[in-house]
Write an enzyme that holds these catalytic residues in place. Structure first.
Site, PDB file in Angstrom:
ATOM      1  N   ASN A 118       0.873  -1.179   0.000  1.00  0.00           N
ATOM      2  CA  ASN A 118       0.000   0.000   0.000  1.00  0.00           C
ATOM      3  C   ASN A 118       0.908   1.226   0.000  1.00  0.00           C
ATOM      4  O   ASN A 118       1.480   1.574   1.026  1.00  0.00           O
ATOM      5  CB  ASN A 118      -0.902  -0.025   1.248  1.00  0.00           C
ATOM      6  CG  ASN A 118      -1.732   1.241   1.370  1.00  0.00           C
ATOM      7  OD1 ASN A 118      -1.774   2.064   0.451  1.00  0.00           O
ATOM      8  ND2 ASN A 118      -2.397   1.392   2.513  1.00  0.00           N
ATOM      9  N   TRP A 119       1.017   1.848  -1.168  1.00  0.00           N
ATOM     10  CA  TRP A 119       1.957   2.968  -1.299  1.00  0.00           C
ATOM     11  C   TRP A 119       1.437   4.250  -0.650  1.00  0.00           C
ATOM     12  O   TRP A 119       2.160   5.236  -0.557  1.00  0.00           O
ATOM     13  CB  TRP A 119       2.264   3.223  -2.778  1.00  0.00           C
ATOM     14  CG  TRP A 119       3.007   2.097  -3.453  1.00  0.00           C
ATOM     15  CD1 TRP A 119       3.596   1.014  -2.852  1.00  0.00           C
ATOM     16  CD2 TRP A 119       3.252   1.951  -4.857  1.00  0.00           C
ATOM     17  NE1 TRP A 119       4.179   0.213  -3.797  1.00  0.00           N
ATOM     18  CE2 TRP A 119       3.990   0.762  -5.032  1.00  0.00           C
ATOM     19  CE3 TRP A 119       2.915   2.707  -5.985  1.00  0.00           C
ATOM     20  CZ2 TRP A 119       4.388   0.316  -6.295  1.00  0.00           C
ATOM     21  CZ3 TRP A 119       3.319   2.265  -7.242  1.00  0.00           C
ATOM     22  CH2 TRP A 119       4.056   1.083  -7.389  1.00  0.00           C
ATOM     23  N   LYS A 120       0.160   4.252  -0.267  1.00  0.00           N
ATOM     24  CA  LYS A 120      -0.464   5.461   0.319  1.00  0.00           C
ATOM     25  C   LYS A 120      -0.218   6.651  -0.617  1.00  0.00           C
ATOM     26  O   LYS A 120      -0.159   6.452  -1.832  1.00  0.00           O
ATOM     27  CB  LYS A 120       0.059   5.671   1.742  1.00  0.00           C
ATOM     28  CG  LYS A 120      -0.107   4.399   2.586  1.00  0.00           C
ATOM     29  CD  LYS A 120       0.075   4.599   4.052  1.00  0.00           C
ATOM     30  CE  LYS A 120      -0.115   3.263   4.769  1.00  0.00           C
ATOM     31  NZ  LYS A 120      -0.033   3.369   6.220  1.00  0.00           N
ATOM     32  N   HIS A 150      -9.443   1.171   5.074  1.00  0.00           N
ATOM     33  CA  HIS A 150      -8.143   1.377   5.733  1.00  0.00           C
ATOM     34  C   HIS A 150      -8.329   2.329   6.907  1.00  0.00           C
ATOM     35  O   HIS A 150      -9.140   3.253   6.837  1.00  0.00           O
ATOM     36  CB  HIS A 150      -7.129   1.945   4.730  1.00  0.00           C
ATOM     37  CG  HIS A 150      -5.734   1.940   5.274  1.00  0.00           C
ATOM     38  ND1 HIS A 150      -5.288   2.906   6.148  1.00  0.00           N
ATOM     39  CD2 HIS A 150      -4.714   1.068   5.117  1.00  0.00           C
ATOM     40  CE1 HIS A 150      -4.038   2.619   6.483  1.00  0.00           C
ATOM     41  NE2 HIS A 150      -3.672   1.507   5.878  1.00  0.00           N
ATOM     42  N   GLU A 185      -6.713   4.747   7.902  1.00  0.00           N
ATOM     43  CA  GLU A 185      -6.534   6.180   7.583  1.00  0.00           C
ATOM     44  C   GLU A 185      -7.794   6.745   6.940  1.00  0.00           C
ATOM     45  O   GLU A 185      -8.120   7.921   7.134  1.00  0.00           O
ATOM     46  CB  GLU A 185      -5.291   6.354   6.680  1.00  0.00           C
ATOM     47  CG  GLU A 185      -4.015   6.195   7.500  1.00  0.00           C
ATOM     48  CD  GLU A 185      -2.841   5.566   6.757  1.00  0.00           C
ATOM     49  OE1 GLU A 185      -2.812   5.599   5.517  1.00  0.00           O
ATOM     50  OE2 GLU A 185      -1.948   5.032   7.457  1.00  0.00           O
ATOM     51  N   GLU A 191      -5.123  -4.698  10.711  1.00  0.00           N
ATOM     52  CA  GLU A 191      -4.107  -3.668  10.882  1.00  0.00           C
ATOM     53  C   GLU A 191      -4.370  -2.913  12.185  1.00  0.00           C
ATOM     54  O   GLU A 191      -5.202  -2.001  12.212  1.00  0.00           O
ATOM     55  CB  GLU A 191      -4.147  -2.676   9.712  1.00  0.00           C
ATOM     56  CG  GLU A 191      -3.854  -3.295   8.368  1.00  0.00           C
ATOM     57  CD  GLU A 191      -3.273  -2.281   7.379  1.00  0.00           C
ATOM     58  OE1 GLU A 191      -2.201  -2.557   6.856  1.00  0.00           O
ATOM     59  OE2 GLU A 191      -3.878  -1.217   7.170  1.00  0.00           O
ATOM     60  N   GLY A 215       2.760   2.607  10.742  1.00  0.00           N
ATOM     61  CA  GLY A 215       3.690   3.714  10.559  1.00  0.00           C
ATOM     62  C   GLY A 215       4.395   4.138  11.834  1.00  0.00           C
ATOM     63  O   GLY A 215       5.031   5.185  11.883  1.00  0.00           O
ATOM     64  N   SER A 227       3.738  -1.863  10.300  1.00  0.00           N
ATOM     65  CA  SER A 227       5.193  -1.906  10.469  1.00  0.00           C
ATOM     66  C   SER A 227       5.806  -3.264  10.117  1.00  0.00           C
ATOM     67  O   SER A 227       6.738  -3.716  10.779  1.00  0.00           O
ATOM     68  CB  SER A 227       5.582  -1.481  11.890  1.00  0.00           C
ATOM     69  OG  SER A 227       5.148  -0.150  12.151  1.00  0.00           O
ATOM     70  N   GLY A 264       3.021  -0.954   4.284  1.00  0.00           N
ATOM     71  CA  GLY A 264       3.064   0.462   3.927  1.00  0.00           C
ATOM     72  C   GLY A 264       4.483   0.875   3.593  1.00  0.00           C
ATOM     73  O   GLY A 264       5.001   0.603   2.512  1.00  0.00           O
ATOM     74  N   GLY A 265       5.152   1.518   4.553  1.00  0.00           N
ATOM     75  CA  GLY A 265       6.481   2.095   4.346  1.00  0.00           C
ATOM     76  C   GLY A 265       7.470   1.194   3.627  1.00  0.00           C
ATOM     77  O   GLY A 265       8.125   1.623   2.658  1.00  0.00           O
TER      78      GLY A 265
END
Ligand code: 13P
Length: 250
Positions: free
Chosen positions: A9-11, A95, A97, A167, A173, A212, A233-234
């Site tokens: 997930n590149w956000k 998600h 977010e 999640e 993050g 993470s 993510g990251g």
């Protein structure tokens, strides 16, 4: 046997150039991790470029969100049929977010899940508790409620083509990963909830862990019996890191 899925997930990250490079890196190592299904989730505006670069490869793609409506006066929104135009296999719905920053309720998330299925895009339903909810001991109540909203609207059968991602919000993050035991406990709870309605189907549904995930903790997480992959993510923004996570799932 559930094939593991490692999803990036590149956000809201990347540019035309950086995405081209990232995909080159991923494509370069994809054959070595062929046992795992690899998927990337770029921002909407890059879907066309991603489709062009990935077509014919083993790496699939999807979107990070979609509208619950089919078409019409919804400024700034993107519909499921538009995602189909770009041959998205998956779409992430709910998600954390989206839930916390954009106020998406359990009901809206369930409607997005339904809208995705209606056009044949497979939803990846995200669920998870906040730190406050974990500390108050209501993790299962929260995750159960998020799941129930979709089950009430769409029924257990709708999970045949869907994926679930657990999640925990406090692990996203933050560099603070749930321990493999903590994650497994919630994954087993989710599967048991589905099994109350359809044990055979529950056994087939893939449940990803997100929060993470990195190369250094992926092997332990992905070795757990009810963890069927990662929503990353990251670490998915770096081809080497992303492939290392996939390797851990092989
Ligand atoms: P991080 O891997 O950056 O913690 O993000 C997890 C996530 O939200 C994936 O959807």
């Amino acid at each position: 046997m559930r094939r593991k899925l490692v999803a990036g997930n590149w956000k809201m990250n990347g540019s035309t150039g950086s995405i081209r490079e990232l995909l080159q890196g991923i494509l370069g190592g994809a054959a070595e991790v062929a046992a795992v299904e690899l998927a990337v989730f770029p921002p909407f505006v890059y879907l066309g470029a991603v489709e062009q670069q990935l077509s014919g490869s083993a790496v699939i793609w999807g979107a990070q969100n979609m509208c619950d409506q089919g078409s019409g006066a919804y400024t700034g929104e993107v519909s499921g049929s538009m995602l189909n135009d770009f041959h998205c296999t998956y779409v992430i719905v709910g998600h954390s977010e989206r839930r916390t920053l954009y106020g998406e309720s359990d009901q809206v998330v369930a409607q997005k899940f339904a809208a995705a299925r209606k056009v044949g895009v497979k939803p990846i339903l995200c669920v998870g508790e906040t730190l406050d909810e974990r500390e108050r001991g209501v993790t299962e109540a929260v995750v159960g409620r998020q799941l129930k909203a979709v089950l009430d609207l769409e029924g257990i059968g709708s999970f045949a083509d869907a994926v679930i991602a657990y999640e925990p919000v406090w692990a996203i993050g933050t560099g603070r990963t749930a321990t493999s035991g903590q994650a497994q406990e919630v994954h087993a709870f989710i599967r048991a909830k589905l099994a109350e309605l359809d044990p055979a189907l529950a056994n087939k549904v893939r449940i990803l862990y997100g929060g993470s995930v990195k190369g250094s903790n992926a092997a332990e997480l992905l070795a757990m019996p009810d963890i069927d992959g990662g929503l990353v993510g990251g670490a998915s923004l770096d081809a080497k890191d992303f492939l290392a996570i996939a390797k851990a799932g092989c």
